[in-house]
Write an enzyme that holds these catalytic residues in place. Structure first.
Site, PDB file in Angstrom:
ATOM      1  N   ASP A   1       9.575  50.062 -53.520  1.00  0.00           N
ATOM      2  CA  ASP A   1       9.216  51.459 -53.054  1.00  0.00           C
ATOM      3  C   ASP A   1       9.333  51.632 -51.477  1.00  0.00           C
ATOM      4  OD1 ASP A   1       8.005  51.885 -55.698  1.00  0.00           O
ATOM      5  OD2 ASP A   1       5.922  51.239 -54.792  1.00  0.00           O
TER       6      ASP A   1
ATOM      7  N   ARG B   1      10.805  56.041 -58.455  1.00  0.00           N
ATOM      8  CA  ARG B   1       9.471  55.774 -59.364  1.00  0.00           C
ATOM      9  C   ARG B   1       8.397  56.746 -59.256  1.00  0.00           C
ATOM     10  NH1 ARG B   1       6.322  50.137 -59.798  1.00  0.00           N
ATOM     11  NH2 ARG B   1       5.841  49.711 -57.453  1.00  0.00           N
TER      12      ARG B   1
ATOM     13  N   GLN C   1       2.703  44.818 -49.812  1.00  0.00           N
ATOM     14  CA  GLN C   1       3.212  46.169 -48.861  1.00  0.00           C
ATOM     15  C   GLN C   1       2.921  45.598 -47.529  1.00  0.00           C
ATOM     16  OE1 GLN C   1       0.947  45.913 -51.493  1.00  0.00           O
ATOM     17  NE2 GLN C   1       0.800  47.730 -52.579  1.00  0.00           N
TER      18      GLN C   1
ATOM     19  N   GLN D   1       8.709  45.663 -48.961  1.00  0.00           N
ATOM     20  CA  GLN D   1       7.725  46.545 -49.548  1.00  0.00           C
ATOM     21  C   GLN D   1       7.416  47.790 -48.826  1.00  0.00           C
ATOM     22  OE1 GLN D   1       5.279  44.986 -52.842  1.00  0.00           O
ATOM     23  NE2 GLN D   1       4.337  47.079 -53.077  1.00  0.00           N
ATOM     24  N   ASP D   2       7.329  48.866 -49.167  1.00  0.00           N
ATOM     25  CA  ASP D   2       7.001  50.118 -48.436  1.00  0.00           C
ATOM     26  C   ASP D   2       7.293  49.979 -47.084  1.00  0.00           C
ATOM     27  OD1 ASP D   2       5.607  50.514 -50.886  1.00  0.00           O
ATOM     28  OD2 ASP D   2       3.413  50.333 -50.069  1.00  0.00           O
TER      29      ASP D   2
END
Length: 511
Positions: free
Chosen positions: A348, A413, A304, A326-327
């Site tokens: 994500d 998700r 992240q 990520q993120d």
């Protein structure tokens, strides 16, 4: 006793009786009497303040670095919760006002209560992996606060519409119809003007008032009702910028999303928490960003790594780019609006608890680690009373060329139990897995999440092979999609499509 004195006393008694009576009556947006609601909010504030005092006692006296970071963040989060709950009390006692909110009391209260709830959750998540008495003490108190906030949320009625369902516009759309209702005409002009009057200039080459963005923000007034405009000239700024909760109505204007870049490379392994990894973090109300790039270059192997994190209620990002892996974009909480932005990442890469609408944005998945699956969204709604969710409307969703034929990218998700995301009126290109959506862990949350698709097109928009989860919905009419428009999800203004054709409830015949 004189007649006028008697009349005055009778009038005073009548006024006092009306005040006492109104305390026991429920506001239109509440399911309980106002006095009961305000009393419950104040009791929750007192509990949070007690927790804040406990945290203050631990701050700076612990040898455990990880625990000291968690305690520091928790202190900031619970203090923010107290401020949000004070806004709820003010709205309850002062009525439907736009001084602190948008003018829609239901939405304001739901937003602020949900924000306080997610603060407790974020604090608790920061304690994961930490053992000891301090963690147990803090966690038990956070659970108590969360329970109270859930109860308060149930006392507020669902948000009602702030205007008529149908608005017929002229063939030439008005500028303000593109933006949410909380933007004044003056702020709308800011967004459309290339000659915005600024308060200070930041220039890396030393030709402005400041050479660092953080220094310009430090000089901005606190709790300002007036827009404070910072022009950041073209260049790459290697710094970590934080706009704290006291800095209201900050506007940052760059020279273009490819010209003005704020770049960092912090990641969760470096700073221990995703929440702390952001290159740019904003908490103050009413933030506007325009023509600028927020970037995190940590890379896919660093897990992240947030480029942009926002808690800012009633915020607008316009012509901005968010680049990471990520993120990338952490829409942590409150109401947020993104228009004509570019967002890239892997896992994500649009995540958080916010009620956020992404409109006419370019959303692109990129190559991550070998064997890694991409998920565009991970929304974290935690309660059925919570009105948060992500709406992706009139956007272009695609993948980079080197993963075009791999089918490893999914629309989203479920991060939390009631995760809510809708994709509508958007173009979905090649490279999106035919299933559309990905499980978080087995069948966890598949019956309680709420995912929907409506009137999308493109080679990745086919519905035949989509997931068959209980919480997945294919919308067949506009009534199902209407709650996820700008005017409903974030109580923003009704928007007018680029073609200028009349529209219905925020849904357009054209994107």
């Amino acid at each position: 006793m004189a007649f006028w004195k008697i009349l005055f006393l009778l009038t005073l008694c009548l006024c006092l009786a009306n005040i006492v009576h109104s305390e026991y009556e429920a506001l239109e947006c509440l399911n309980v009497p106002t006095r009961e609601f305000v009393g419950s909010v104040n009791a929750t504030i007192e509990t949070i303040q007690q927790v804040s005092s406990v945290l203050s006692g631990f701050a700076g006296v612990m040898d455990d670095f990880r625990l000291s970071i968690a305690v520091r963040d928790c202190q900031d989060l619970v203090d923010t919760s107290v401020e949000e709950l004070s806004w709820v009390v003010s709205a309850s006692l002062n009525g439907n006002s736009k001084e602190n909110g948008t003018g829609n009391m239901n939405s304001d209260m739901k937003t602020w209560l949900s924000g306080a709830l997610i603060d407790q959750e974020t604090c608790k998540e920061g304690l994961n992996g930490i053992n000891g008495t301090v963690k147990n003490l803090i966690s038990s108190n956070l659970d108590l606060i969360a329970s109270s906030l859930h109860e308060l949320l149930s006392m507020v009625k669902p948000t009602t519409d702030s205007g008529p369902d149908t608005i017929r516009g002229s063939k030439k759309p008005k500028t303000h119809d593109k933006f949410p209702i909380w933007l004044s005409p003056h702020d709308q002009n800011f967004l459309n003007s290339t000659n915005t009057k600024v308060d200070v200039v930041v220039a890396a080459d030393g030709t402005g008032n400041f050479s660092r963005i953080g220094d310009a923000i430090a000089g901005a007034p606190k709790y300002s009702a007036k827009r404070y405009v910072i022009h950041v000239k073209r260049g790459v700024y290697y710094e970590y910028v934080a706009i704290n909760k006291e800095k209201w109505n900050i506007m940052i204007v760059g020279d273009g999303m490819d010209a003005t870049v704020i770049r960092g490379n912090h990641s969760r392994p470096d700073v221990l928490r995703t929440y702390d990894s952001a290159t740019f973090a904003v908490k103050g109300k009413g933030f506007i960003g325009r023509d600028i790039t927020f970037e995190n270059t940590a890379g896919p192997h660093k897990e992240q790594a947030v480029a942009f994190m926002s808690d800012s209620d009633a915020s607008v990002l316009y012509h901005c780019a968010f680049r990471g892996f990520q993120d990338t974009l952490y829409a942590h909480k409150n109401r947020q609006f993104y228009r004509e932005c570019h967002i890239t990442g892997t896992v994500d890469f649009i995540c958080g608890h916010a009620a956020a609408v992404f409109q006419k944005c370019q959303i692109k998945a990129r190559k991550g680690l070998v064997g890694q699956k991409n998920t565009i969204t991970a929304q974290s709604r935690k309660s059925t009373e919570d009105e948060s969710g992500f709406s992706i409307q009139c956007c272009n969703i695609s993948v980079e060329h080197d993963i075009l034929n791999m089918n490893i990218t999914y629309l989203g998700r479920p991060w939390k139990q009631y995760s809510r995301t809708v994709v509508m009126q958007s173009y979905i290109g090649h490279g999106i897995n035919p299933k559309g959506w990905l499980e978080w862990k087995g069948d966890l949350f598949l019956d309680s999440l709420y995912y929907g698709e409506y009137m999308n097109d493109g080679p990745g928009a086919g519905l035949a092979a989509r997931v068959k989860w209980p919480g997945y919905h294919i919308f067949n009419d506009s009534a199902q999609a209407d709650p996820f428009t700008v005017s409903k999800l974030i109580t923003g203004d009704k928007w007018i499509p680029a073609t200028g054709i009349g529209y219905t409830s925020g849904l357009s015949s054209y994107c």
